[in-house]
Design a protein around this motif. Structure first.
Motif, short mmCIF file in Angstrom:
data_model
loop_
_atom_site.label_atom_id
_atom_site.label_comp_id
_atom_site.label_asym_id
_atom_site.label_seq_id
_atom_site.Cartn_x
_atom_site.Cartn_y
_atom_site.Cartn_z
N GLY A 76 0.86 -1.34 -0.09
CA GLY A 76 -0.05 0.06 -0.14
C GLY A 76 0.99 1.19 -0.06
N TYR A 77 2.24 1.14 0.19
CA TYR A 77 2.95 2.37 0.01
C TYR A 77 3.84 2.33 -1.23
N ALA A 78 4.22 3.52 -1.78
CA ALA A 78 5.18 3.92 -2.83
C ALA A 78 5.90 5.01 -2.34
N ASP A 79 7.10 4.91 -2.77
CA ASP A 79 8.05 6.16 -2.59
C ASP A 79 7.91 7.27 -3.62
N ILE A 80 8.06 8.41 -3.34
CA ILE A 80 8.16 9.73 -4.10
C ILE A 80 9.31 10.17 -4.11
N ALA A 81 9.75 10.67 -5.26
CA ALA A 81 10.94 11.41 -5.62
C ALA A 81 10.75 12.66 -6.49
N THR A 82 11.08 13.78 -6.12
CA THR A 82 10.87 14.93 -6.58
C THR A 82 11.92 15.72 -7.08
N PHE A 83 12.25 16.30 -8.18
CA PHE A 83 13.44 16.89 -8.55
C PHE A 83 12.72 18.10 -9.60
N ALA A 84 13.62 19.47 -9.25
CA ALA A 84 13.24 20.62 -10.04
C ALA A 84 14.59 21.06 -10.55
N ARG A 85 14.54 21.51 -11.80
CA ARG A 85 15.78 22.06 -12.42
C ARG A 85 16.44 23.20 -11.62
N MET A 86 17.53 23.31 -11.53
CA MET A 86 18.23 24.18 -10.71
C MET A 86 18.55 25.61 -11.42
#
Length: 169
Positions: A76-86
């Motif tokens: 029931g879990y999933a990992d999130i990853a978030t990245f934005a251009r520097m």
């Protein structure tokens, strides 16, 4: 800003965005740059990614957010990853991406989205708090490649949670 699902053809541009963040250091647990093929495998179409969305602005990819089941998270879990251009930085990419990721999590029948954030990543901790993630655990002194110990803060978002009036979600 336009949000859409990532496709394998996005891997090279997104890999460049991620590698810039990795090389800058200090905000991601990733410490070794990836190849475009590794990026695609890890975030778009490999064994563990569930979904990856990209944020486009002026025909350029300015951020991405993925859900994956790497590392065998609880049912029931999933990992999130978030990245934005520097550079150039485009404000609001993460906030624009989260509604699509949340909708995908609902479609996948997930109960929680987990975020594991370096304790020294002030911006990341603030972002996930703003999106409604609540802290629930802490990994103490996880060593970086150079041996430097850095805690990891685990936060989770209850997928069926309703956004608060102040939330942009």
């Amino acid at each position: 800003m336009h949000i859409r699902r990532a496709v394998p053809a996005d891997a090279e541009e997104l890999c460049g965005l991620l590698n810039e963040i990795i090389l800058a250091g200090g905000t991601t647990a990733l410490e070794t740059p990836l190849t475009a093929a590794e990026f695609a495998d890890w975030f778009i179409d490999g064994e563990f990614p569930l979904v990856c969305h990209v944020a486009e602005h002026d025909r350029s990819l300015v951020g991405f957010q993925s859900l994956s089941v790497y590392g065998d998270p609880p049912k029931g879990y999933a990992d999130i990853a978030t990245f934005a251009r520097m550079s150039p930085r485009i404000s609001g990419a993460g906030s624009a991406l989260f509604p699509a990721t949340r909708a995908a999590a609902e479609e996948l029948g997930l109960e929680f989205i987990n975020a594991t954030i370096r304790a020294d990543n002030v911006g990341g901790l603030a972002y996930y708090a703003k999106m409604g993630f609540e802290p629930y655990d802490r990994l103490i002194q996880v060593p970086l490649l150079d041996g430097t110990p850095v805690d990891r803060v685990k936060k989770r978002f209850k997928v069926d949670a309703k956004p608060s009036p102040a939330s942009p979600v």
